[in-house]
Design an enzyme around this catalytic site. Structure first.
Site, mmCIF file in Angstrom:
data_model
loop_
_atom_site.group_PDB
_atom_site.id
_atom_site.type_symbol
_atom_site.label_atom_id
_atom_site.label_comp_id
_atom_site.label_asym_id
_atom_site.label_seq_id
_atom_site.Cartn_x
_atom_site.Cartn_y
_atom_site.Cartn_z
ATOM 1 N N LYS A 187 -0.720 -11.642 6.447
ATOM 2 C CA LYS A 187 -0.832 -10.276 5.902
ATOM 3 C C LYS A 187 -2.008 -9.553 6.553
ATOM 4 O O LYS A 187 -1.957 -8.341 6.786
ATOM 5 C CB LYS A 187 -1.003 -10.348 4.375
ATOM 6 C CG LYS A 187 -1.326 -9.021 3.681
ATOM 7 C CD LYS A 187 -0.119 -8.147 3.439
ATOM 8 C CE LYS A 187 -0.431 -6.746 2.998
ATOM 9 N NZ LYS A 187 -0.746 -6.531 1.617
ATOM 10 N N SER A 256 -0.963 4.189 4.262
ATOM 11 C CA SER A 256 -1.619 2.887 4.054
ATOM 12 C C SER A 256 -2.761 3.036 3.059
ATOM 13 O O SER A 256 -3.285 4.136 2.862
ATOM 14 C CB SER A 256 -2.161 2.346 5.377
ATOM 15 O OG SER A 256 -3.347 3.037 5.717
ATOM 16 N N SER A 257 -3.166 1.916 2.474
ATOM 17 C CA SER A 257 -4.236 1.986 1.468
ATOM 18 C C SER A 257 -5.519 2.536 2.096
ATOM 19 O O SER A 257 -6.253 3.298 1.465
ATOM 20 C CB SER A 257 -4.475 0.615 0.839
ATOM 21 O OG SER A 257 -4.700 -0.343 1.843
HETATM 22 O O1 KPL Z 1 -0.888 -3.494 2.630
HETATM 23 C C1 KPL Z 1 -0.627 -2.395 3.018
HETATM 24 C C2 KPL Z 1 -1.688 -1.371 2.852
HETATM 25 O O2 KPL Z 1 -1.456 -0.188 2.983
HETATM 26 O O3 KPL Z 1 -2.821 -1.794 2.576
HETATM 27 C C3 KPL Z 1 0.678 -2.099 3.724
HETATM 28 C C4 KPL Z 1 1.585 -3.323 3.621
HETATM 29 C C5 KPL Z 1 0.379 -1.789 5.161
HETATM 30 C C6 KPL Z 1 1.460 -1.006 3.072
HETATM 31 O O4 KPL Z 1 0.947 0.245 3.267
#
Ligand code: KPL
Length: 309
Positions: A187, A256-257
């Protein structure tokens, strides 16, 4: 089962909403008072993947003092840099068998939780779901994917099966894993390849796959990160670069976050993502110029929020 969502931002609110459909007795906790107040007043509104809207009535609190039931399960979704403080703020509410499940981004999170509550209380997860906080009390479900849960090390115990069953009842594609460390590092590659680039350029995840330049930069960052992760002993597959692009497509409409953090002029998780790769690369003499550049740019942006005119 009393479930506490520690860090009810976009993802925490999504997980809380889904689990409220199960037998769990659920509390959302976030220090974002506006978001919590809006949920208390009008419920949590979710823009679903198919464009429909749903509404959830949830108990939402913004101080630990309002948590009235000792949690059996605490799902940790605060930003990685806030982990220890957040866990410390609720740890006195736990009982002997309270479990803390981290679903956070980045590496080093479960160790930070364990430093507060002990290793035996912590289990680990990794999710490919995406969610965006659109406004206080309102989120967009931005993409769906598998959520894995397991022990930090070793085979899954009965408590893992119970948590996976609960997540599945809530509607998540949840799976038990005996390889959580590996999955967390996989991840990490996704976040390395998507988060900083989208944060710096203002694009949504899908544009990483669409725009040639963004895709090339993402691939270069992930290739460096794979080298570092392998040197740390994780067998990251070569096609991980393609899988990162596939996640960008699967969460195309999501910001994204890290993108959401910079949009709100907030501190990001860069140190636990691209910054972690740079640090580890330095320790092992592996050059990481792409991740270094992305990290520096995000740090400049963060500084501009607080101390520059
Ligand atoms: O984990 C994510 C994030 O934005 O932090 C993803 C999987 C990239 C989804 O936006």
């Amino acid at each position: 089962m009393n479930v506490l969502i520690l860090g009810a931002g976009a993802m925490g609110s999504l997980v809380g909403a889904r689990l409220s459909r199960t037998e769990a007795n659920l509390i959302l906790f976030s220090t974002d008072r506006h978001h919590m107040e809006a949920i208390r007043r009008e419920g949590l509104h979710i823009e679903e993947l198919d464009g429909s809207m749903s509404r959830y009535d949830l108990k939402a609190v913004d101080t630990p003092g309002e948590i009235d039931a000792p949690p059996d399960l605490v799902i940790v979704l605060v930003k990685s840099y806030a982990t220890q403080t957040a866990v410390a703020s609720v740890k006195d509410l736990r009982h002997a068998s309270t479990i803390f499940l981290t679903l956070q981004n980045g590496v080093g999170n479960w160790e930070r939780i364990a430093a507060e509550v002990g290793r035996e209380s912590v289990i680990v997860g990794s999710t490919a779901e995406g969610a965006t906080l659109v406004a206080p009390g309102r989120i967009r479900h931005g993409g769906t994917g598998v959520t894995h849960v397991g022990e930090p090390h070793g085979p899954p115990s009965p408590r893992i099966h119970a948590v996976v069953e609960l997540l599945a009842k809530g509607g998540f594609e949840a799976r038990v894993s005996s390889q959580m460390e590996q999955l967390i590092w996989e991840k990490l590659q996704v976040n390395v390849g998507i988060n900083a680039i989208t944060a710096l350029t203002g694009i949504r995840n899908g544009a990483i796959a669409q725009l040639e330049e963004a895709q090339a930069l993402s691939r270069a960052a992930v290739q460096e990160s794979i080298k570092v992760s392998r040197a740390r002993g994780f067998a990251i597959r070569e096609d991980m670069v393609d899988r990162v692009i596939a996640v960008a497509r699967a969460t195309a409409v999501n910001r994204s976050s890290m993108g959401q953090d910079v949009d709100r002029r907030k501190r990001t998780e860069i140190d636990a993502i691209n910054g972690a790769i740079v640090r580890l690369g330095e320790e092992m003499n592996i050059p990481t110029p792409v991740n270094w550049t992305l990290t520096q740019l995000i740090k400049i942006l963060e500084a501009s929020f607080t101390c520059l005119q």
